[in-house]
Design a protein around this motif. Sequence first.
Motif, short mmCIF file in Angstrom:
data_model
loop_
_atom_site.label_atom_id
_atom_site.label_comp_id
_atom_site.label_asym_id
_atom_site.label_seq_id
_atom_site.Cartn_x
_atom_site.Cartn_y
_atom_site.Cartn_z
N THR A 1 39.80 66.95 26.20
CA THR A 1 39.20 65.40 25.64
C THR A 1 40.33 64.27 25.82
O THR A 1 40.28 63.21 26.27
CB THR A 1 38.72 65.69 24.18
N LYS B 1 41.18 63.39 29.54
CA LYS B 1 40.25 62.51 30.04
C LYS B 1 40.45 61.12 29.71
O LYS B 1 40.39 59.96 30.18
CB LYS B 1 38.80 63.08 29.79
N TRP C 1 34.43 61.78 25.65
CA TRP C 1 33.43 62.90 26.45
C TRP C 1 32.79 63.61 25.64
O TRP C 1 33.14 64.11 24.56
CB TRP C 1 34.73 63.55 27.18
#
Length: 432
Positions: A153, A156, A195
């Motif tokens: 997470t 990203k 995300w």
Amino acid sequence: MPTPPIGTSQSYIAHVDVNSFYVSCERVFEPKLENRPVIVLSNNDGCAVARSSEAKALGIEMGAPWFKLSAAAERMGLVAKSSNYELYGEMSARVMKLLGRFSAWTEIYSIDEAFLGVRGTLDELQLLGEKIKAEVYRLTGLPVCVGIATSKTLAKMANNTAKHLKVLNGVCVWDRAPKQTTENLLARLPVVEIWGIGPRLTKRMRGLGIWTAKDLRDADEVRIRDKFSIVQMRTVLELRGIPCIPMEEEREVKGQLIFSRSFSDPITDRVGMEQVMGVYAQQASARLHKHQKTAKILTAWAMTSYYNQNQDHQPAVTVKLPGPSADPVVLTKAAKQLLPQVLVGVKYARAGVMVMDLRPMAMQETFEPFVSAHEARNIGSLLQQIRSDHGVKSIGLGAAGLQSGPSWEMRREMMSPRYTTHWKELLTVKAA
């Protein structure tokens, strides 16, 4: 999770994402598109599914219909391209193969992004990110951004930060940034942009006073689990730098496969629909063989357009196969059971085939009388191999094997050549 000292070697996750992937693929072979507003259109040249930064600056939104943009395209200097899936797939394969040089553990997440398991000090990881970015561009011509963090997470999120902060030059190592900087980023990032958190979850979280990524990170993880699910609890921990989403070597085929598409020209007879069913059933067979799966149930359907006020017909059929199968002949015969329900003269705008109840091949022996002659001769895997070597249209069964493109195939009037996969469309370079 405390940030490790700058000289400490530790395991991290890198997220590599190609910038504006479809547009970037087009620019590799047409450099004149650089710095120009470019969009790539969906099936049948319907709407924008990819936009360059220049196109975004013009106010063109994702999903904007081409028929509304086309009249002003020349005035805006806007270039539109039809989706060239063959080219994009080949370029994606090149990028993913290249990323494998930088890590023994690579998870291909989508056509344009991947996670890599990496290790090193924060300075070493910065140099690694810069090297990945430079090598991908040097060998493919595609620009990428790299985000590196201790969880997927955050990786990203780091990648997204690298995209938007030019000072980072496309590479962001989350733990290398000043603590106050990352805190400010989390405090400004709306929870909907995390995300795995969609609009519906966002609305519920706002009811709990969670508006930003920082709010979610600092929330009580047990309360989040109780109010939502274990998945959202993992997101909380991931935002704290605790890895909870494991790396996957390959993303499994889920419980069903769907092949469906709108037609550029409506189908009005059973001959045309027979070809559609054959093509889709054999595509399903190829995908099943690729993933070593079989199916037990097949559903086929067709439908008229929502905008067709004069005709409304949605025939469908569900067929239970004699046994778990990936045989293209068996699947094609099952899909063609839809044909008696097809009405001649009705304008069908879309059709599809779905295979369900998937299971691994050879999980259990099939009673011999139920094994088809084609499966016994491995016809399905043979067809898949030929298509892999010579192209998806090189061979097919029955009407699905016709070489000339059918009239119902999707419209791609602005498609660039398939530079990397078809001999007759290879790029020609002329020496000055």
